[in-house]
Design a protein around this motif. Structure first.
Motif, PDB file in Angstrom:
ATOM      1  N   LYS A   5       0.849  -1.190   0.000  1.00  0.00           N
ATOM      2  CA  LYS A   5       0.000   0.000   0.000  1.00  0.00           C
ATOM      3  C   LYS A   5       0.882   1.235   0.000  1.00  0.00           C
ATOM      4  O   LYS A   5       1.917   1.276   0.648  1.00  0.00           O
ATOM      5  N   SER A   7       0.461   5.735  -0.018  1.00  0.00           N
ATOM      6  CA  SER A   7      -0.497   6.800   0.270  1.00  0.00           C
ATOM      7  C   SER A   7      -0.623   7.759  -0.909  1.00  0.00           C
ATOM      8  O   SER A   7       0.329   7.990  -1.649  1.00  0.00           O
ATOM      9  N   TYR A   9      -2.867  11.564  -2.088  1.00  0.00           N
ATOM     10  CA  TYR A   9      -3.611  12.727  -1.636  1.00  0.00           C
ATOM     11  C   TYR A   9      -4.583  13.108  -2.742  1.00  0.00           C
ATOM     12  O   TYR A   9      -4.178  13.350  -3.882  1.00  0.00           O
ATOM     13  N   LYS A  16      -6.307  12.332   2.415  1.00  0.00           N
ATOM     14  CA  LYS A  16      -5.303  11.303   2.140  1.00  0.00           C
ATOM     15  C   LYS A  16      -5.968   9.939   2.204  1.00  0.00           C
ATOM     16  O   LYS A  16      -6.930   9.750   2.949  1.00  0.00           O
ATOM     17  N   PHE A  17      -5.435   8.986   1.445  1.00  0.00           N
ATOM     18  CA  PHE A  17      -5.908   7.608   1.515  1.00  0.00           C
ATOM     19  C   PHE A  17      -4.783   6.684   1.086  1.00  0.00           C
ATOM     20  O   PHE A  17      -3.824   7.111   0.453  1.00  0.00           O
ATOM     21  N   GLU A  18      -4.889   5.424   1.456  1.00  0.00           N
ATOM     22  CA  GLU A  18      -3.911   4.410   1.069  1.00  0.00           C
ATOM     23  C   GLU A  18      -4.586   3.347   0.232  1.00  0.00           C
ATOM     24  O   GLU A  18      -5.761   3.026   0.459  1.00  0.00           O
ATOM     25  N   ARG A  46       0.660  10.271  -7.945  1.00  0.00           N
ATOM     26  CA  ARG A  46       1.707  10.498  -6.958  1.00  0.00           C
ATOM     27  C   ARG A  46       3.054  10.266  -7.625  1.00  0.00           C
ATOM     28  O   ARG A  46       3.255   9.264  -8.302  1.00  0.00           O
TER      29      ARG A  46
END
Length: 57
Positions: A5, A7, A9, A16-18, A46
């Motif tokens: 996983k 992260s 944004y 934020k999430f993973e 990202r």
């Protein structure tokens, strides 16, 4: 083997999430991890290093 996983944004929701559901994209010598936003149909990008890009593929 399952991807690790990482992260992200989401600039639209400012959260934020993973996730481990992403793909690696190269553009002009730079590498990015790209995934769908959990809050909509848009994508979140990202920047990742070249070394991480090869590990995460």
């Amino acid at each position: 083997m399952e991807k690790p996983k990482i992260s992200f944004y989401d600039v639209k929701t400012k959260k934020k999430f993973e996730t481990n559901s992403y793909r690696i994209v190269e553009k002009k010598g730079r590498f990015f991890a790209v995934t769908k936003s959990p809050a909509g149909s848009h994508e979140c990008w990202r920047v990742v290093s070249k070394d991480d890009a090869h590990k995460l593929k």
